[in-house]
Scaffold this motif. Structure first.
Motif, mmCIF file in Angstrom:
data_model
loop_
_atom_site.group_PDB
_atom_site.id
_atom_site.type_symbol
_atom_site.label_atom_id
_atom_site.label_comp_id
_atom_site.label_asym_id
_atom_site.label_seq_id
_atom_site.Cartn_x
_atom_site.Cartn_y
_atom_site.Cartn_z
ATOM 1 N N THR A 66 -5.328 11.474 -1.869
ATOM 2 C CA THR A 66 -4.232 10.697 -1.301
ATOM 3 C C THR A 66 -2.966 11.059 -2.050
ATOM 4 O OG1 THR A 66 -5.720 8.892 -0.745
ATOM 5 C CG2 THR A 66 -3.377 8.363 -0.859
ATOM 6 N N SER A 67 -1.931 11.468 -1.325
ATOM 7 C CA SER A 67 -0.667 11.842 -1.949
ATOM 8 C C SER A 67 0.003 10.635 -2.588
ATOM 9 C CB SER A 67 0.292 12.443 -0.922
ATOM 10 O OG SER A 67 -0.198 13.660 -0.452
ATOM 11 N N ALA A 68 0.617 10.871 -3.721
ATOM 12 C CA ALA A 68 1.382 9.818 -4.381
ATOM 13 C C ALA A 68 2.725 9.665 -3.681
ATOM 14 C CB ALA A 68 1.591 10.166 -5.846
ATOM 15 N N LEU A 69 3.158 8.436 -3.539
ATOM 16 C CA LEU A 69 4.479 8.161 -2.987
ATOM 17 C C LEU A 69 5.493 8.180 -4.124
ATOM 18 C CD1 LEU A 69 3.432 5.337 -0.526
ATOM 19 C CD2 LEU A 69 3.838 7.757 -0.027
ATOM 20 N N PRO A 70 6.759 8.442 -3.840
ATOM 21 C CA PRO A 70 7.754 8.624 -4.908
ATOM 22 C C PRO A 70 7.839 7.456 -5.886
ATOM 23 C CG PRO A 70 8.679 9.258 -2.799
ATOM 24 C CD PRO A 70 7.335 8.648 -2.515
ATOM 25 N N TRP A 71 7.592 6.243 -5.449
ATOM 26 C CA TRP A 71 7.726 5.085 -6.329
ATOM 27 C C TRP A 71 6.442 4.734 -7.074
ATOM 28 C CZ3 TRP A 71 8.370 5.161 -1.076
ATOM 29 C CH2 TRP A 71 7.324 4.637 -0.327
ATOM 30 N N GLU A 72 5.364 5.452 -6.782
ATOM 31 C CA GLU A 72 4.112 5.199 -7.489
ATOM 32 C C GLU A 72 4.084 5.990 -8.788
ATOM 33 O OE1 GLU A 72 0.847 4.289 -4.138
ATOM 34 O OE2 GLU A 72 1.537 6.362 -4.190
ATOM 35 N N GLU A 73 3.651 5.364 -9.822
ATOM 36 C CA GLU A 73 3.596 6.020 -11.127
ATOM 37 C C GLU A 73 2.198 6.581 -11.345
ATOM 38 O OE1 GLU A 73 5.004 3.380 -14.139
ATOM 39 O OE2 GLU A 73 6.902 3.049 -13.107
ATOM 40 N N ARG A 76 0.393 13.513 -8.589
ATOM 41 C CA ARG A 76 0.737 13.890 -7.211
ATOM 42 C C ARG A 76 -0.360 13.546 -6.218
ATOM 43 N NH1 ARG A 76 3.011 19.807 -6.914
ATOM 44 N NH2 ARG A 76 0.937 19.986 -6.093
ATOM 45 N N ALA A 77 -1.603 13.629 -6.620
ATOM 46 C CA ALA A 77 -2.705 13.338 -5.706
ATOM 47 C C ALA A 77 -3.757 12.496 -6.419
ATOM 48 C CB ALA A 77 -3.337 14.626 -5.207
ATOM 49 N N ASP A 78 -4.223 11.480 -5.746
ATOM 50 C CA ASP A 78 -5.247 10.602 -6.286
ATOM 51 C C ASP A 78 -6.579 11.017 -5.680
ATOM 52 O OD1 ASP A 78 -6.916 8.575 -7.092
ATOM 53 O OD2 ASP A 78 -5.551 6.958 -6.505
ATOM 54 N N LEU A 79 -7.475 11.502 -6.538
ATOM 55 C CA LEU A 79 -8.779 11.948 -6.071
ATOM 56 C C LEU A 79 -9.798 10.815 -6.051
ATOM 57 C CD1 LEU A 79 -8.967 15.366 -7.947
ATOM 58 C CD2 LEU A 79 -8.346 14.956 -5.563
#
Length: 105
Positions: A66-73, A76-79
């Motif tokens: 799942t791609s990280a959104l700009p405001w998420e700390e 880049r990708a959550d496996l």
């Protein structure tokens, strides 16, 4: 209409750099075809909803990451995030319906 790369910016680092180019030409084709009720596309790795050429545009989520959104700390990708599985159906009227189910490990 279904594409692998999305024709619109989604404001995610990983998908915007590889989005479809020449989107103005695609919009012109869609404008000539009223039977196109939506644009489905992949490569976003994020369940999203937007519009393109006056039609709904639904980028599909990724099944592996799942791609990280700009405001998420986070990276880049959550496996580890459970991937949503979109199931889209075409009704007898020109309408698409999508249901999401999360795949658990």
């Amino acid at each position: 209409m279904v594409f692998h790369h999305q024709p619109v910016p989604l404001h995610t680092e990983t998908s915007d750099v590889i989005r479809l180019s020449g989107e103005d030409r695609l919009a012109a084709v869609i404008a000539r075809h009223p039977q196109v009720v939506a644009v489905l596309c992949g490569h976003a790795h994020s369940a999203a909803a937007t519009t393109f050429a006056g039609r709904p545009c639904w980028p599909r989520p990724g099944l592996v990451s799942t791609s990280a959104l700009p405001w998420e700390e986070r990276d880049r990708a959550d496996l580890e995030a459970p991937p949503p599985w979109p199931s889209t159906s075409w009704a007898t009227t020109p309408r698409l319906t999508t249901h999401y189910r999360y795949i658990t490990h």
